[in-house]
Design an enzyme around this catalytic site. Structure first.
Site, mmCIF file in Angstrom:
data_model
loop_
_atom_site.group_PDB
_atom_site.id
_atom_site.type_symbol
_atom_site.label_atom_id
_atom_site.label_comp_id
_atom_site.label_asym_id
_atom_site.label_seq_id
_atom_site.Cartn_x
_atom_site.Cartn_y
_atom_site.Cartn_z
ATOM 1 N N CYS A 7 0.863 -1.183 0.000
ATOM 2 C CA CYS A 7 0.000 0.000 0.000
ATOM 3 C C CYS A 7 0.895 1.227 0.000
ATOM 4 C CB CYS A 7 -0.916 0.008 1.212
ATOM 5 S SG CYS A 7 -1.815 1.564 1.370
ATOM 6 N N ASP A 33 -0.177 16.349 -2.665
ATOM 7 C CA ASP A 33 -0.501 15.374 -3.713
ATOM 8 C C ASP A 33 0.563 15.455 -4.805
ATOM 9 O OD1 ASP A 33 -3.432 13.867 -4.602
ATOM 10 O OD2 ASP A 33 -1.891 14.146 -6.133
ATOM 11 N N HIS A 103 -8.253 8.428 2.720
ATOM 12 C CA HIS A 103 -7.635 9.760 2.657
ATOM 13 C C HIS A 103 -8.655 10.798 2.240
ATOM 14 C CE1 HIS A 103 -7.351 7.996 -1.346
ATOM 15 N NE2 HIS A 103 -7.436 9.231 -1.817
HETATM 16 P P1 5GP Z 1 -7.943 9.063 -4.988
HETATM 17 O O1 5GP Z 1 -7.939 8.990 -6.491
HETATM 18 O O2 5GP Z 1 -7.804 7.686 -4.392
HETATM 19 O O3 5GP Z 1 -9.069 9.854 -4.417
HETATM 20 O O4 5GP Z 1 -6.665 9.892 -4.584
HETATM 21 C C1 5GP Z 1 -5.376 9.386 -4.657
HETATM 22 C C2 5GP Z 1 -4.457 10.574 -4.791
HETATM 23 O O5 5GP Z 1 -3.153 10.161 -4.401
HETATM 24 C C3 5GP Z 1 -4.341 11.114 -6.213
HETATM 25 O O6 5GP Z 1 -4.699 12.484 -6.230
HETATM 26 C C4 5GP Z 1 -2.863 10.898 -6.563
HETATM 27 O O7 5GP Z 1 -2.329 11.954 -7.316
HETATM 28 C C5 5GP Z 1 -2.206 10.790 -5.206
HETATM 29 N N1 5GP Z 1 -1.029 9.933 -5.153
HETATM 30 C C6 5GP Z 1 -0.912 8.676 -5.663
HETATM 31 N N2 5GP Z 1 0.310 8.174 -5.416
HETATM 32 C C7 5GP Z 1 0.976 9.138 -4.725
HETATM 33 C C8 5GP Z 1 2.299 9.212 -4.179
HETATM 34 O O8 5GP Z 1 3.118 8.281 -4.279
HETATM 35 N N3 5GP Z 1 2.647 10.355 -3.534
HETATM 36 C C9 5GP Z 1 1.757 11.401 -3.398
HETATM 37 N N4 5GP Z 1 2.206 12.483 -2.741
HETATM 38 N N5 5GP Z 1 0.512 11.369 -3.900
HETATM 39 C C10 5GP Z 1 0.125 10.252 -4.552
HETATM 40 ZN ZN ZN Z 2 -2.404 1.533 3.539
#
Ligand code: 5GP
Ligand code: ZN
Length: 117
Positions: A7, A33, A103
């Site tokens: 994860c 992000d 998150h």
């Molecule tokens: P979701 O799409 O699940 O609501 O949000 C996931 C967010 O995590 C996305 O906006 C994506 O850009 C961010 N994200 C994914 N992998 C990483 C990472 O390794 N580092 C950071 N800082 N953000 C990440």
């Molecule tokens: Zn996790």
């Protein structure tokens, strides 16, 4: 489930992979992000692994308080009190969740539209 294997957010919480950490509280870290959709785009990530908010269940009261408090603090720290901001919790397929670790998105610095795409 704690520290789920493979994860990415557990690895960030455990500092196994780097992230731009803005703030850390008892139950959350706040990072920038990696692919921001607005000038300010932060992720409030629970230190514990939950696949989504659906798994938080009985602990919701603590988390809810902490999340609301954090949003207020971030608004002050990132100068978003006057103009505002948007908070989003994408959940599962229809919600557009791409990382299965609970998150909250905190976004500011531009005008967002409604309804979302
Ligand atoms: P979701 O799409 O699940 O609501 O949000 C996931 C967010 O995590 C996305 O906006 C994506 O850009 C961010 N994200 C994914 N992998 C990483 C990472 O390794 N580092 C950071 N800082 N953000 C990440
Ligand atoms: Zn996790």
């Amino acid at each position: 489930m704690h520290n789920a294997n493979d994860c990415i957010f557990c690895k960030i919480v455990n500092k196994e992979i780097p992230a731009d950490i803005v703030k850390e509280t008892a139950n959350f870290i706040v990072i920038k992000d990696i692919n921001p959709v607005s000038p300010i785009h932060l992720l409030i990530i629970s230190k514990r692994h939950y696949n989504s908010i659906l798994d938080v269940k009985g602990e919701g009261e603590i988390y809810g308080n902490e999340i609301f408090g954090l949003c207020g603090e971030l608004a002050v720290e990132f100068n978003a009190v006057d103009k505002g901001f948007r908070v989003a919790i994408n959940t599962k397929e229809d919600g557009g969740q791409t990382v299965d670790h609970m998150h909250i998105h905190f976004m500011a610095g531009r005008r967002f539209t409604w309804p979302p795409g």
